[in-house]
Design an enzyme around this catalytic site. Structure first.
Site, PDB file in Angstrom:
ATOM      1  N   SER A 144       0.848  -1.188   0.000  1.00 60.55           N
ATOM      2  CA  SER A 144       0.000   0.000   0.000  1.00 60.55           C
ATOM      3  C   SER A 144       0.882   1.236   0.000  1.00 60.55           C
ATOM      4  O   SER A 144       2.023   1.200   0.485  1.00 60.55           O
ATOM      5  CB  SER A 144      -0.890   0.009   1.245  1.00 60.55           C
ATOM      6  OG  SER A 144      -1.533   1.254   1.407  1.00 60.55           O
ATOM      7  N   TYR A 157      -2.106   0.573  10.680  1.00 60.67           N
ATOM      8  CA  TYR A 157      -2.166  -0.102   9.383  1.00 60.67           C
ATOM      9  C   TYR A 157      -0.918   0.216   8.565  1.00 60.67           C
ATOM     10  O   TYR A 157      -0.290  -0.683   7.988  1.00 60.67           O
ATOM     11  CB  TYR A 157      -3.415   0.352   8.637  1.00 60.67           C
ATOM     12  CG  TYR A 157      -3.491  -0.102   7.201  1.00 60.67           C
ATOM     13  CD1 TYR A 157      -3.889  -1.399   6.885  1.00 60.67           C
ATOM     14  CD2 TYR A 157      -3.190   0.772   6.144  1.00 60.67           C
ATOM     15  CE1 TYR A 157      -3.968  -1.815   5.565  1.00 60.67           C
ATOM     16  CE2 TYR A 157      -3.271   0.357   4.832  1.00 60.67           C
ATOM     17  CZ  TYR A 157      -3.663  -0.932   4.542  1.00 60.67           C
ATOM     18  OH  TYR A 157      -3.737  -1.343   3.235  1.00 60.67           O
TER      19      TYR A 157
END
Length: 251
Positions: A144, A157
Site C-alpha cells: 500500500s 495499518y
C-alpha cells in the site's frame, strides 16, 4: 508453466475473497489461466468467489487458510504445491483495522499487525521456498502507499504495511537469479468493501485498475508497481517532507 505469451497457467490467491485478487483472477482467466486456488477462511463468500471463477472456465479449488494461524501454513501450502506447480502466488490478505478503536485496544492493533505482517512473512517465505524448489514462478505482494510513510490517521495499518513492503523487497533481492520473481504492488485508496464509508481520497482507484496494473507489471517483470502511477511522485515528495511540515499536511 507460463504459456508462450507469458500468462501464468496456475494461480494461488492467499486471501481468496479479496476484491483486488478476484479482479486479477478474472483478468488472468480471460488470458488463459486455467487452475486457480483460492485460499482463505472457509465461508460462503469464499465458495461464492470460487463458483464465479468456475463459471469463467477455470478449474477452481479452495483451501482453508488463516493468516493468524502461521502454525498451519506449512501444511496448507504444502498440500497446494503438492498438487502441481504454481506459476503465480498473489498475497492479497490484509485488514485495515479501525485506527481510533485500535489505539484504545492494543490487542486489536496487534491483530492488524499479525494479519498484515506476521502472517504474510510466514506465508511469503513458505511460498518462496516452494517456488524456488520448482525453479520458476512469481510472487505478487499487495502492499500500500500507506507503507511509504506512517500517517497520524492510520499509523497502525501503515506500519504493518511498511513492514510487509520491506520484507517483500528483501525477499525479492534474496530470490534474484533463482528464477523466482517478486513484485510489490502499492495501490492508493481503493474503492472497495474494505474502504466503504471512508471519505474518498485523491487519486482513488478501483480493484479492476489494480488488477490491470498487476497484469501489466507481470508482463514486464516489474519489481514495484504503483497504482495509479502518479502516486510514485506524490509519495516521494511526502516521504521526504520535513516532519514539522508533514504533521500539518491534510493527509
Amino acid at each position: 508453466m507460463k504459456d508462450a505469451f507469458g500468462t501464468p497457467q496456475s494461480l494461488l490467491v492467499l486471501g481468496g475473497t479479496s476484491e483486488i485478487a478476484l479482479a486479477t483472477a478474472r483478468r488472468l482467466i480471460a488470458r488463459r489461466t486455467r487452475t486457480v486456488w483460492l485460499a482463505g477462511r472457509p465461508s460462503p463468500a469464499l465458495e461464492s468467489a470460487a463458483e464465479e471463477l468456475r463459471a469463467l472456465g477455470a478449474d477452481v479449488r479452495t483451501a482453508a487458510f488463516d493468516a493468524l494461524d502461521p502454525g498451519s501454513h506449512e501444511t496448507v501450502l504444502g498440500k497446494v504445491f503438492a498438487e502441481g506447480d504454481i506459476d503465480l502466488v498473489l498475497l492479497a490478505f490484509g485488514v485495515l483495522g479501525d485506527q481510533a478503536h485500535d489505539e484504545r485496544d492494543p490487542a486489536a492493533a496487534v491483530r492488524v499487525a499479525q494479519t498484515n505482517y506476521t502472517g504474510a512473512v510466514s506465508a511469503g517465505l513458505l511460498c518462496a521456498q516452494a517456488l524456488q524448489a520448482q525453479g520458476h514462478g512469481s510472487l505478487v505482494v499487495l502492499s500500500s502507499v500507506a507503507a511509504e510513510r506512517a500517517r497520524r490517521a492510520n499509523f497502525i495499518y501503515g506500519s504493518s504495511k511498511a513492514g510487509l513492503d520491506a520484507f517483500a523487497q528483501g525477499l525479492g533481492d534474496a530470490l534474484y537469479g533463482t528464477g523466482v520473481h517478486v513484485m510489490v504492488v502499492r495501490p492508493g485508496f481503493v474503492r472497495s468493501r474494505m474502504t466503504a464509508g471512508l471519505p474518498r481520497a485523491p487519486l482513488a482507484t478501483t480493484p479492476e485498475a489494480v488488477a490491470a496494473a498487476v497484469e501489466a507489471g507481470l508482463r514486464r517483470r516489474a519489481e514495484t508497481v504503483w497504482v495509479p502511477g502518479a502516486l510514485r511522485v506524490v509519495m516521494s515528495a511526502l516521504r521526504h517532507a520535513p516532519r514539522p511540515l508533514f504533521r500539518r499536511l491534510p493527509v
